[in-house]
Design an enzyme around this catalytic site. Sequence first.
Site, PDB file in Angstrom:
ATOM      1  N   THR A  46      36.652  38.521  36.020  1.00  0.00           N
ATOM      2  CA  THR A  46      36.659  39.966  36.274  1.00  0.00           C
ATOM      3  C   THR A  46      35.695  40.685  35.336  1.00  0.00           C
ATOM      4  O   THR A  46      35.004  41.632  35.734  1.00  0.00           O
ATOM      5  CB  THR A  46      38.088  40.530  36.089  1.00  0.00           C
ATOM      6  OG1 THR A  46      38.961  39.868  36.992  1.00  0.00           O
ATOM      7  CG2 THR A  46      38.129  42.024  36.342  1.00  0.00           C
ATOM      8  N   HIS A  49      32.255  40.475  36.707  1.00  0.00           N
ATOM      9  CA  HIS A  49      32.050  41.439  37.794  1.00  0.00           C
ATOM     10  C   HIS A  49      31.692  42.809  37.215  1.00  0.00           C
ATOM     11  O   HIS A  49      30.784  43.489  37.701  1.00  0.00           O
ATOM     12  CB  HIS A  49      33.326  41.576  38.632  1.00  0.00           C
ATOM     13  CG  HIS A  49      33.640  40.402  39.500  1.00  0.00           C
ATOM     14  ND1 HIS A  49      32.812  39.979  40.517  1.00  0.00           N
ATOM     15  CD2 HIS A  49      34.700  39.559  39.516  1.00  0.00           C
ATOM     16  CE1 HIS A  49      33.353  38.923  41.125  1.00  0.00           C
ATOM     17  NE2 HIS A  49      34.498  38.647  40.523  1.00  0.00           N
ATOM     18  N   HIS A  69      40.740  42.231  29.216  1.00  0.00           N
ATOM     19  CA  HIS A  69      42.180  42.290  29.503  1.00  0.00           C
ATOM     20  C   HIS A  69      42.965  41.073  29.023  1.00  0.00           C
ATOM     21  O   HIS A  69      44.163  41.014  29.230  1.00  0.00           O
ATOM     22  CB  HIS A  69      42.409  42.502  31.006  1.00  0.00           C
ATOM     23  CG  HIS A  69      41.805  41.437  31.869  1.00  0.00           C
ATOM     24  ND1 HIS A  69      40.507  41.492  32.296  1.00  0.00           N
ATOM     25  CD2 HIS A  69      42.316  40.297  32.363  1.00  0.00           C
ATOM     26  CE1 HIS A  69      40.240  40.429  33.029  1.00  0.00           C
ATOM     27  NE2 HIS A  69      41.319  39.678  33.082  1.00  0.00           N
ATOM     28  N   CYS A 105      58.467  46.885  42.559  1.00  0.00           N
ATOM     29  CA  CYS A 105      58.970  46.624  41.207  1.00  0.00           C
ATOM     30  C   CYS A 105      60.478  46.376  41.213  1.00  0.00           C
ATOM     31  O   CYS A 105      60.984  45.508  40.502  1.00  0.00           O
ATOM     32  CB  CYS A 105      58.634  47.788  40.281  1.00  0.00           C
ATOM     33  SG  CYS A 105      56.898  47.885  39.777  1.00  0.00           S
ATOM     34  N   ARG A 206      31.574  21.522  34.515  1.00  0.00           N
ATOM     35  CA  ARG A 206      32.966  21.859  34.813  1.00  0.00           C
ATOM     36  C   ARG A 206      33.680  20.737  35.564  1.00  0.00           C
ATOM     37  O   ARG A 206      34.900  20.585  35.431  1.00  0.00           O
ATOM     38  CB  ARG A 206      33.016  23.191  35.572  1.00  0.00           C
ATOM     39  CG  ARG A 206      32.715  24.350  34.608  1.00  0.00           C
ATOM     40  CD  ARG A 206      32.781  25.717  35.233  1.00  0.00           C
ATOM     41  NE  ARG A 206      32.787  26.734  34.168  1.00  0.00           N
ATOM     42  CZ  ARG A 206      32.535  28.011  34.365  1.00  0.00           C
ATOM     43  NH1 ARG A 206      32.262  28.453  35.581  1.00  0.00           N
ATOM     44  NH2 ARG A 206      32.568  28.866  33.357  1.00  0.00           N
ATOM     45  N   LEU A 268      43.627  32.178  45.374  1.00  0.00           N
ATOM     46  CA  LEU A 268      43.465  33.101  44.251  1.00  0.00           C
ATOM     47  C   LEU A 268      42.049  33.660  44.181  1.00  0.00           C
ATOM     48  O   LEU A 268      41.843  34.805  43.800  1.00  0.00           O
ATOM     49  CB  LEU A 268      43.803  32.402  42.933  1.00  0.00           C
ATOM     50  CG  LEU A 268      43.603  33.252  41.675  1.00  0.00           C
ATOM     51  CD1 LEU A 268      44.786  34.185  41.473  1.00  0.00           C
ATOM     52  CD2 LEU A 268      43.402  32.405  40.436  1.00  0.00           C
ATOM     53  N   GLY A 269      41.044  32.848  44.539  1.00  0.00           N
ATOM     54  CA  GLY A 269      39.645  33.248  44.392  1.00  0.00           C
ATOM     55  C   GLY A 269      39.311  34.482  45.199  1.00  0.00           C
ATOM     56  O   GLY A 269      39.732  34.625  46.354  1.00  0.00           O
ATOM     57  N   LEU A 270      38.560  35.406  44.589  1.00  0.00           N
ATOM     58  CA  LEU A 270      38.144  36.639  45.251  1.00  0.00           C
ATOM     59  C   LEU A 270      36.763  36.462  45.854  1.00  0.00           C
ATOM     60  O   LEU A 270      35.815  36.099  45.163  1.00  0.00           O
ATOM     61  CB  LEU A 270      38.119  37.799  44.258  1.00  0.00           C
ATOM     62  CG  LEU A 270      39.466  38.301  43.735  1.00  0.00           C
ATOM     63  CD1 LEU A 270      39.238  39.381  42.690  1.00  0.00           C
ATOM     64  CD2 LEU A 270      40.338  38.813  44.873  1.00  0.00           C
ATOM     65  N   ILE A 293      47.527  35.080  46.302  1.00  0.00           N
ATOM     66  CA  ILE A 293      48.019  35.119  44.921  1.00  0.00           C
ATOM     67  C   ILE A 293      47.310  36.227  44.158  1.00  0.00           C
ATOM     68  O   ILE A 293      46.081  36.281  44.107  1.00  0.00           O
ATOM     69  CB  ILE A 293      47.768  33.769  44.202  1.00  0.00           C
ATOM     70  CG1 ILE A 293      48.337  32.599  45.006  1.00  0.00           C
ATOM     71  CG2 ILE A 293      48.360  33.813  42.792  1.00  0.00           C
ATOM     72  CD1 ILE A 293      49.833  32.629  45.197  1.00  0.00           C
TER      73      ILE A 293
END
Length: 356
Positions: A46, A49, A69, A105, A206, A268-270, A293
């Site tokens: 993120t 990005h 974050h 929530c 990787r 999960l990947g955007l 996810i």
Amino acid sequence: MTHNGKMRAVIKPERSPGLEMASVDIPRIGLHDALIKVKATSICGTDLHIFKWDPWARAHINPPIVVGHEFCGEVVEIGQEVTQVKVGDFVSAESHITCQTCAQCRTGNGHICKNTKIIGVGRDGCWAEYIAMPEYNLWLNPPDMPVEIASLQENFGNAVHTAFATDVTARKVLVSGCGPVGLMTIAVCKAAGARQIFATDISPYRLRLALRMGAHFAYNVSETDPVREIMALTDGEGVDVLLEMSGAGSALDQGFKALRDGGEAALLGLAPAAIGFDLNNHIIFKGATVYGIVGRRLWQTWYQMRGLLRSGAVDLTPLITHRFALDDYQEALRVMQSGQSGKVIMFPDGIANKEE
């Protein structure tokens, strides 16, 4: 306010590519907040990005803002009504600050709260000397936990949430995309007793890390057809579970081709933008179950992480490949973008503790 004055912080100053180091006010805390002195902070996709200022960043970021974050640190001040932490505590943080009152929530789905504010995205983040956080979002760490491991628990949570969205025990699993979260996902699948773990990426660096983290087979998709290889090794059945971490259209296509009929996929990947996808053959005719996810389940995923780390079932140490002073964030970002890294950690106080 005892901790007033200025601090160093990496900010997105304006709506354009790049970041800069700035002197900003140390944040003030409210009645239910804590002020944390940041010990270590790690780089996430993120953050790349935001650095590049791609379409996702342009839609979500309103400069000026302190970025970052993922972090850990020491509580140095608490609000008058704080009861969950005390000064001196060693904490990490859930980056998604939720409202705790909406329907999601209140039904155990805070990770998809529509009122979520993410630090470093919707409010000031942690690439700084200090950050203010609501006490609800803080997670107590063992005092002897290495700061590098403590700083990446939030990111590890993405891997745990993805892997545990399905049951991977004794099953054949494909992890597509071996960035840091993909690598951590491999380690979780191994800990959960997956029968075979396949990994795909385009970075030889990787892919080597993927084998080290527990993959049985790792394929460079720029050189090898992973679907053919996986089918040959699974008696033509394919994998039971696809865990898609890259967001690349080609990886989604290959992943679903390798998924057996009736299989499960957790994504999960955007994707960088809308992509073409063979819905009929990949999901409908296949009878596949697909999970989207986002974030971490609050707080189920954090307790699962604690179990994996404290038991020794998962060791994230091999994943941490580079350490930088926060002042060297430009070089840290370059290394992260290169594909020649695992997890990159930065230290606001410099890297005297580099060999920890």
